[in-house]
Design a protein around this motif. Structure first.
Motif, PDB file in Angstrom:
ATOM      1  N   MET A   1       0.770  -1.209  -0.075  1.00 53.30           N
ATOM      2  CA  MET A   1       0.009  -0.098   0.008  1.00 53.30           C
ATOM      3  C   MET A   1       0.841   1.170  -0.004  1.00 53.30           C
ATOM      4  N   ILE A   2       0.470   2.295  -0.765  1.00 53.27           N
ATOM      5  CA  ILE A   2       1.292   3.526  -0.883  1.00 53.27           C
ATOM      6  C   ILE A   2       1.065   4.388   0.371  1.00 53.27           C
ATOM      7  N   ALA A   3       1.931   4.836   0.939  1.00 56.09           N
ATOM      8  CA  ALA A   3       1.525   5.841   2.081  1.00 56.09           C
ATOM      9  C   ALA A   3       0.788   7.040   1.524  1.00 56.09           C
ATOM     10  N   PRO A   4      -0.229   7.572   2.147  1.00 52.06           N
ATOM     11  CA  PRO A   4      -0.938   8.481   2.021  1.00 52.06           C
ATOM     12  C   PRO A   4      -0.226   9.761   1.633  1.00 52.06           C
ATOM     13  N   ALA A   5       0.789  10.152   2.338  1.00 50.33           N
ATOM     14  CA  ALA A   5       1.574  11.224   2.104  1.00 50.33           C
ATOM     15  C   ALA A   5       2.332  11.099   0.800  1.00 50.33           C
ATOM     16  N   ILE A   6       2.484  10.169   0.318  1.00 54.60           N
ATOM     17  CA  ILE A   6       3.145  10.229  -1.203  1.00 54.60           C
ATOM     18  C   ILE A   6       2.192   9.867  -2.243  1.00 54.60           C
ATOM     19  N   LEU A   9       2.118  12.255  -5.047  1.00 55.80           N
ATOM     20  CA  LEU A   9       3.575  12.348  -5.953  1.00 55.80           C
ATOM     21  C   LEU A   9       3.336  11.216  -6.686  1.00 55.80           C
ATOM     22  N   VAL A  10       2.994   9.870  -6.381  1.00 55.60           N
ATOM     23  CA  VAL A  10       3.010   8.682  -7.285  1.00 55.60           C
ATOM     24  C   VAL A  10       1.860   9.065  -8.494  1.00 55.60           C
ATOM     25  N   ARG A  11       0.715   9.859  -8.043  1.00 54.33           N
ATOM     26  CA  ARG A  11      -0.227   9.983  -9.147  1.00 54.33           C
ATOM     27  C   ARG A  11       0.430  10.964 -10.042  1.00 54.33           C
ATOM     28  N   GLU A  36      12.021   2.966 -11.926  1.00 50.50           N
ATOM     29  CA  GLU A  36      13.133   3.878 -12.794  1.00 50.50           C
ATOM     30  C   GLU A  36      13.334   5.163 -11.964  1.00 50.50           C
ATOM     31  N   VAL A  37      12.266   5.936 -11.614  1.00 53.96           N
ATOM     32  CA  VAL A  37      12.212   7.203 -11.157  1.00 53.96           C
ATOM     33  C   VAL A  37      12.059   7.371  -9.598  1.00 53.96           C
ATOM     34  N   GLY A  38      12.351   6.145  -9.115  1.00 54.67           N
ATOM     35  CA  GLY A  38      12.678   6.199  -7.653  1.00 54.67           C
ATOM     36  C   GLY A  38      11.381   6.028  -6.720  1.00 54.67           C
ATOM     37  N   HIS A  39      10.349   5.357  -7.269  1.00 48.56           N
ATOM     38  CA  HIS A  39       9.265   5.003  -6.809  1.00 48.56           C
ATOM     39  C   HIS A  39       8.855   3.431  -6.895  1.00 48.56           C
ATOM     40  N   ARG A  40       9.284   2.881  -5.779  1.00 50.00           N
ATOM     41  CA  ARG A  40       8.921   1.305  -5.979  1.00 50.00           C
ATOM     42  C   ARG A  40       7.709   0.997  -5.366  1.00 50.00           C
ATOM     43  N   VAL A  41       6.915   0.894  -6.475  1.00 49.22           N
ATOM     44  CA  VAL A  41       5.417   0.732  -6.273  1.00 49.22           C
ATOM     45  C   VAL A  41       4.783  -0.709  -6.642  1.00 49.22           C
ATOM     46  N   ALA A  47      -2.200   0.018  -9.991  1.00 49.92           N
ATOM     47  CA  ALA A  47      -3.832  -0.106 -10.629  1.00 49.92           C
ATOM     48  C   ALA A  47      -4.652   0.591  -9.835  1.00 49.92           C
ATOM     49  N   GLU A  48      -4.375   0.578  -8.397  1.00 50.77           N
ATOM     50  CA  GLU A  48      -5.457   1.322  -7.572  1.00 50.77           C
ATOM     51  C   GLU A  48      -5.157   2.824  -7.897  1.00 50.77           C
ATOM     52  N   GLN A  49      -4.233   3.562  -8.129  1.00 45.72           N
ATOM     53  CA  GLN A  49      -3.969   4.562  -8.459  1.00 45.72           C
ATOM     54  C   GLN A  49      -4.554   5.146  -9.883  1.00 45.72           C
TER      55      GLN A  49
END
Length: 96
Positions: A1-6, A9-11, A36-41, A47-49
């Motif tokens: 799960m992606i932390a709400p704070a980031i 930024l991921v979106r 590759e741009v620093g977001h290991r998701v 898919a959720e985003q």
């Protein structure tokens, strides 16, 4: 799960990547590009985003098993070009 704070930024990174790569791609490839741009998701988080971005009418999504394919829409292009601000998406362009 992606932390709400980031999440914003991921979106924004997803919108920027879609705009850069021709406007359409699947969740698996986007997860690879995000890493590759620093977001290991995880792909499921991508898919959720993508679903969230679709609810905002910034992208169109289609399930083509096993992938979720996203296509950027005109408002998404405006977000990528910093012409449109949407709550829940980081305002500034992400970079490589």
């Amino acid at each position: 799960m992606i932390a709400p704070a980031i999440r914003p930024l991921v979106r924004r990174a997803i919108i920027d990547l879609l705009a850069e790569i021709g406007g359409e791609h699947n969740d698996h490839h986007l997860a690879t590009l995000l890493a590759e741009v620093g977001h290991r998701v995880a792909r499921r988080d991508v898919a959720e985003q993508l679903r969230w971005l679709a609810e905002q009418k910034l992208i169109r999504i289609e399930q083509i098993d096993p992938f979720l394919v996203a296509e950027i829409l005109p408002d998404g292009e405006d977000v990528a070009a910093s012409r449109l601000i949407v709550d829940g998406i980081y305002r500034h362009r992400t970079g490589r």
